[in-house]
Scaffold this motif. Structure first.
Motif, PDB file in Angstrom:
ATOM      1  N   LYS A   4      -0.079   6.390  -0.103  1.00  0.00           N
ATOM      2  CA  LYS A   4       0.962   6.650  -1.084  1.00  0.00           C
ATOM      3  C   LYS A   4       0.437   6.364  -2.475  1.00  0.00           C
ATOM      4  CE  LYS A   4       4.761   5.578   2.075  1.00  0.00           C
ATOM      5  NZ  LYS A   4       5.916   4.713   2.323  1.00  0.00           N
ATOM      6  N   LYS A   5       0.929   7.141  -3.418  1.00  0.00           N
ATOM      7  CA  LYS A   5       0.434   7.022  -4.783  1.00  0.00           C
ATOM      8  C   LYS A   5       0.847   5.701  -5.390  1.00  0.00           C
ATOM      9  CE  LYS A   5       0.755   9.182  -9.286  1.00  0.00           C
ATOM     10  NZ  LYS A   5       1.262   8.034  -9.982  1.00  0.00           N
ATOM     11  N   ARG A   6      -0.060   5.065  -6.067  1.00  0.00           N
ATOM     12  CA  ARG A   6       0.280   3.856  -6.801  1.00  0.00           C
ATOM     13  C   ARG A   6       1.043   4.236  -8.059  1.00  0.00           C
ATOM     14  NH1 ARG A   6      -4.164  -0.866  -6.221  1.00  0.00           N
ATOM     15  NH2 ARG A   6      -4.614  -0.574  -4.039  1.00  0.00           N
ATOM     16  N   THR A   7       1.829   3.305  -8.574  1.00  0.00           N
ATOM     17  CA  THR A   7       2.689   3.607  -9.707  1.00  0.00           C
ATOM     18  C   THR A   7       2.061   3.257 -11.033  1.00  0.00           C
ATOM     19  OG1 THR A   7       3.739   1.446  -9.473  1.00  0.00           O
ATOM     20  CG2 THR A   7       4.771   3.288  -8.341  1.00  0.00           C
ATOM     21  N   PHE A   8       0.872   2.731 -11.026  1.00  0.00           N
ATOM     22  CA  PHE A   8       0.211   2.420 -12.281  1.00  0.00           C
ATOM     23  C   PHE A   8      -1.087   3.199 -12.402  1.00  0.00           C
ATOM     24  CE2 PHE A   8      -0.691  -0.718  -9.089  1.00  0.00           C
ATOM     25  CZ  PHE A   8      -2.061  -0.810  -9.072  1.00  0.00           C
ATOM     26  N   PHE A   9      -1.574   3.281 -13.602  1.00  0.00           N
ATOM     27  CA  PHE A   9      -2.728   4.115 -13.888  1.00  0.00           C
ATOM     28  C   PHE A   9      -3.877   3.289 -14.428  1.00  0.00           C
ATOM     29  CE2 PHE A   9      -0.890   8.190 -13.084  1.00  0.00           C
ATOM     30  CZ  PHE A   9       0.466   7.955 -13.216  1.00  0.00           C
ATOM     31  N   PRO A 101      -0.372  27.062   3.270  1.00  0.00           N
ATOM     32  CA  PRO A 101      -1.779  26.690   3.094  1.00  0.00           C
ATOM     33  C   PRO A 101      -1.955  25.780   1.890  1.00  0.00           C
ATOM     34  CG  PRO A 101      -1.417  28.927   2.318  1.00  0.00           C
ATOM     35  CD  PRO A 101      -0.145  28.489   2.993  1.00  0.00           C
ATOM     36  N   LEU A 102      -3.017  24.988   1.909  1.00  0.00           N
ATOM     37  CA  LEU A 102      -3.345  24.121   0.787  1.00  0.00           C
ATOM     38  C   LEU A 102      -4.195  24.884  -0.220  1.00  0.00           C
ATOM     39  CD1 LEU A 102      -4.276  20.882   2.766  1.00  0.00           C
ATOM     40  CD2 LEU A 102      -2.120  21.365   1.583  1.00  0.00           C
ATOM     41  N   LYS A 103      -3.921  24.659  -1.479  1.00  0.00           N
ATOM     42  CA  LYS A 103      -4.691  25.291  -2.548  1.00  0.00           C
ATOM     43  C   LYS A 103      -5.952  24.491  -2.812  1.00  0.00           C
ATOM     44  CE  LYS A 103      -4.385  26.485  -7.472  1.00  0.00           C
ATOM     45  NZ  LYS A 103      -3.533  26.410  -8.683  1.00  0.00           N
ATOM     46  N   SER A 104      -7.069  25.178  -2.972  1.00  0.00           N
ATOM     47  CA  SER A 104      -8.321  24.515  -3.310  1.00  0.00           C
ATOM     48  C   SER A 104      -8.253  23.983  -4.740  1.00  0.00           C
ATOM     49  CB  SER A 104      -9.478  25.499  -3.174  1.00  0.00           C
ATOM     50  OG  SER A 104     -10.690  24.903  -3.586  1.00  0.00           O
ATOM     51  N   ASN A 105      -8.698  22.742  -4.921  1.00  0.00           N
ATOM     52  CA  ASN A 105      -8.726  22.107  -6.243  1.00  0.00           C
ATOM     53  C   ASN A 105     -10.164  21.658  -6.494  1.00  0.00           C
ATOM     54  OD1 ASN A 105      -8.707  20.063  -8.312  1.00  0.00           O
ATOM     55  ND2 ASN A 105      -6.508  19.821  -8.019  1.00  0.00           N
ATOM     56  N   TRP A 106     -10.878  22.358  -7.387  1.00  0.00           N
ATOM     57  CA  TRP A 106     -12.293  22.072  -7.583  1.00  0.00           C
ATOM     58  C   TRP A 106     -12.522  20.687  -8.159  1.00  0.00           C
ATOM     59  CZ3 TRP A 106     -14.563  20.829 -12.215  1.00  0.00           C
ATOM     60  CH2 TRP A 106     -13.890  21.173 -13.394  1.00  0.00           C
ATOM     61  N   GLN A 107     -11.595  20.203  -9.000  1.00  0.00           N
ATOM     62  CA  GLN A 107     -11.748  18.866  -9.556  1.00  0.00           C
ATOM     63  C   GLN A 107     -11.613  17.809  -8.462  1.00  0.00           C
ATOM     64  OE1 GLN A 107      -8.751  19.923 -12.677  1.00  0.00           O
ATOM     65  NE2 GLN A 107     -10.079  18.693 -13.974  1.00  0.00           N
ATOM     66  N   MET A 138      -9.456   5.974  -7.443  1.00  0.00           N
ATOM     67  CA  MET A 138     -10.552   6.878  -7.740  1.00  0.00           C
ATOM     68  C   MET A 138     -10.035   8.195  -8.312  1.00  0.00           C
ATOM     69  SD  MET A 138     -13.613   8.122  -5.204  1.00  0.00           S
ATOM     70  CE  MET A 138     -15.058   8.963  -5.870  1.00  0.00           C
ATOM     71  N   MET A 139      -9.039   8.782  -7.668  1.00  0.00           N
ATOM     72  CA  MET A 139      -8.478  10.043  -8.156  1.00  0.00           C
ATOM     73  C   MET A 139      -7.906   9.889  -9.565  1.00  0.00           C
ATOM     74  SD  MET A 139      -6.455  11.462  -4.790  1.00  0.00           S
ATOM     75  CE  MET A 139      -7.109  11.172  -3.149  1.00  0.00           C
ATOM     76  N   GLU A 140      -7.173   8.816  -9.781  1.00  0.00           N
ATOM     77  CA  GLU A 140      -6.566   8.587 -11.090  1.00  0.00           C
ATOM     78  C   GLU A 140      -7.621   8.386 -12.163  1.00  0.00           C
ATOM     79  OE1 GLU A 140      -3.995   5.314 -10.255  1.00  0.00           O
ATOM     80  OE2 GLU A 140      -2.311   6.604  -9.690  1.00  0.00           O
ATOM     81  N   ASN A 141      -8.653   7.628 -11.825  1.00  0.00           N
ATOM     82  CA  ASN A 141      -9.698   7.351 -12.802  1.00  0.00           C
ATOM     83  C   ASN A 141     -10.521   8.595 -13.145  1.00  0.00           C
ATOM     84  OD1 ASN A 141      -8.993   4.696 -13.098  1.00  0.00           O
ATOM     85  ND2 ASN A 141     -10.538   3.895 -11.711  1.00  0.00           N
ATOM     86  N   PHE A 142     -10.514   9.576 -12.264  1.00  0.00           N
ATOM     87  CA  PHE A 142     -11.157  10.844 -12.563  1.00  0.00           C
ATOM     88  C   PHE A 142     -10.206  11.808 -13.278  1.00  0.00           C
ATOM     89  CE2 PHE A 142     -14.581   9.432  -9.927  1.00  0.00           C
ATOM     90  CZ  PHE A 142     -15.662  10.263 -10.164  1.00  0.00           C
ATOM     91  N   GLY A 143      -9.011  11.325 -13.621  1.00  0.00           N
ATOM     92  CA  GLY A 143      -8.084  12.116 -14.431  1.00  0.00           C
ATOM     93  C   GLY A 143      -7.127  12.994 -13.666  1.00  0.00           C
ATOM     94  N   LEU A 144      -7.027  12.829 -12.339  1.00  0.00           N
ATOM     95  CA  LEU A 144      -6.116  13.649 -11.549  1.00  0.00           C
ATOM     96  C   LEU A 144      -4.710  13.052 -11.553  1.00  0.00           C
ATOM     97  CD1 LEU A 144      -8.643  14.284  -8.711  1.00  0.00           C
ATOM     98  CD2 LEU A 144      -7.557  16.110 -10.014  1.00  0.00           C
ATOM     99  N   LYS A 145      -3.709  13.918 -11.606  1.00  0.00           N
ATOM    100  CA  LYS A 145      -2.307  13.504 -11.594  1.00  0.00           C
ATOM    101  C   LYS A 145      -1.664  14.009 -10.314  1.00  0.00           C
ATOM    102  CE  LYS A 145      -2.871  12.003 -15.814  1.00  0.00           C
ATOM    103  NZ  LYS A 145      -3.001  10.547 -16.077  1.00  0.00           N
ATOM    104  N   PHE A 146      -0.898  13.171  -9.665  1.00  0.00           N
ATOM    105  CA  PHE A 146      -0.308  13.551  -8.392  1.00  0.00           C
ATOM    106  C   PHE A 146       0.882  12.662  -8.079  1.00  0.00           C
ATOM    107  CE2 PHE A 146      -3.931  10.724  -7.952  1.00  0.00           C
ATOM    108  CZ  PHE A 146      -3.421   9.664  -7.221  1.00  0.00           C
ATOM    109  N   SER A 147       1.737  13.128  -7.177  1.00  0.00           N
ATOM    110  CA  SER A 147       2.883  12.334  -6.731  1.00  0.00           C
ATOM    111  C   SER A 147       2.685  11.802  -5.314  1.00  0.00           C
ATOM    112  CB  SER A 147       4.164  13.168  -6.796  1.00  0.00           C
ATOM    113  OG  SER A 147       4.059  14.329  -5.994  1.00  0.00           O
ATOM    114  N   ALA A 148       1.712  12.317  -4.592  1.00  0.00           N
ATOM    115  CA  ALA A 148       1.346  11.808  -3.269  1.00  0.00           C
ATOM    116  C   ALA A 148      -0.124  12.123  -3.045  1.00  0.00           C
ATOM    117  CB  ALA A 148       2.204  12.440  -2.177  1.00  0.00           C
ATOM    118  N   ALA A 149      -0.790  11.289  -2.255  1.00  0.00           N
ATOM    119  CA  ALA A 149      -2.212  11.496  -2.025  1.00  0.00           C
ATOM    120  C   ALA A 149      -2.629  10.953  -0.675  1.00  0.00           C
ATOM    121  CB  ALA A 149      -3.041  10.829  -3.131  1.00  0.00           C
ATOM    122  N   GLY A 150      -3.695  11.499  -0.132  1.00  0.00           N
ATOM    123  CA  GLY A 150      -4.251  11.030   1.127  1.00  0.00           C
ATOM    124  C   GLY A 150      -5.731  11.344   1.201  1.00  0.00           C
TER     125      GLY A 150
END
Length: 207
Positions: A4-9, A101-107, A138-150
């Protein structure tokens, strides 16, 4: 493992200065009017830091000019072919069950490659990285924004079919692949000098 996504950045990851080791070739690009490092990075679907590292003669990356020649690192065709095949197989599993289907995200794929390479470099196999922290961090520090992650990881499977079959036979990994919580996927592959493959899937629900 469902995450689950953390609430801080967090601030931008300091480790972006290190390039992924599976870069194999280079393209020579001529800077065009109104270009920026970011625009060029998006065009070639590679990180700005990788372009900077490939061009140490550029003293100020914010000051590039038309006609300037820049070396653009490129991943080997085998890596991108394997990663794209994993995405195709995942979406086949999903669409066969009536899921979108899932969309490819190159970042996101770029981040997943860093994670796979980090597991090789630091000799570990875990969702928690001694370099980057948790997958969320890791995802956040690379600049990605999301509401859920796995994240799914695997080691040793020789082909995309083998690794997807392995994940589908594991309840936790299968849950990520078939989750309706995600709409984008990044796949990252890195290989040891002895030929052992490390695979990372990163899933997000984009805003």
């Amino acid at each position: 493992m469902n995450l689950k996504k953390r609430t801080f950045f967090f601030s931008l990851c300091l480790f972006l200065c290190f390039g992924v080791k599976n870069v194999m070739a280079q393209t020579l690009y001529t800077v065009q009017p109104n270009d920026s490092m970011w625009k060029i990075a998006v065009k070639y679907q590679i990180g700005v830091s990788e372009i900077i590292n490939a061009n140490p003669e550029v003293s100020n990356p914010n000051l590039i000019y038309p006609g300037q020649k820049l070396k653009i690192p490129a991943l080997s065709e085998q890596i991108t072919t394997h990663e794209n095949e994993v995405l195709r197989l995942v979406n086949l599993e999903r669409t066969n069950r009536g899921l979108a289907p899932l969309k490819s995200n190159w970042q996101l794929s770029r981040v997943a490659r860093y994670k796979s390479q980090d597991m090789i470099d630091k000799n570990y196999f875990s969702h928690q990285s001694p370099t980057y922290g948790s997958p969320f961090m890791m995802m956040e520090n690379f600049g990605l924004k999301f509401s859920a992650a796995g994240e799914n990881i695997a080691m040793g499977q020789r082909t995309p079919q083998e690794v997807v079959t392995s994940w589908m036979n594991s309840p936790g990994h299968r849950s990520n692949i078939l989750s309706s919580n995600y709409n984008e996927l990044g796949v990252g592959l890195a290989t040891t000098k002895s030929g052992v493959k490390y695979w990372t899937q990163m899933f997000i629900k984009s805003y």
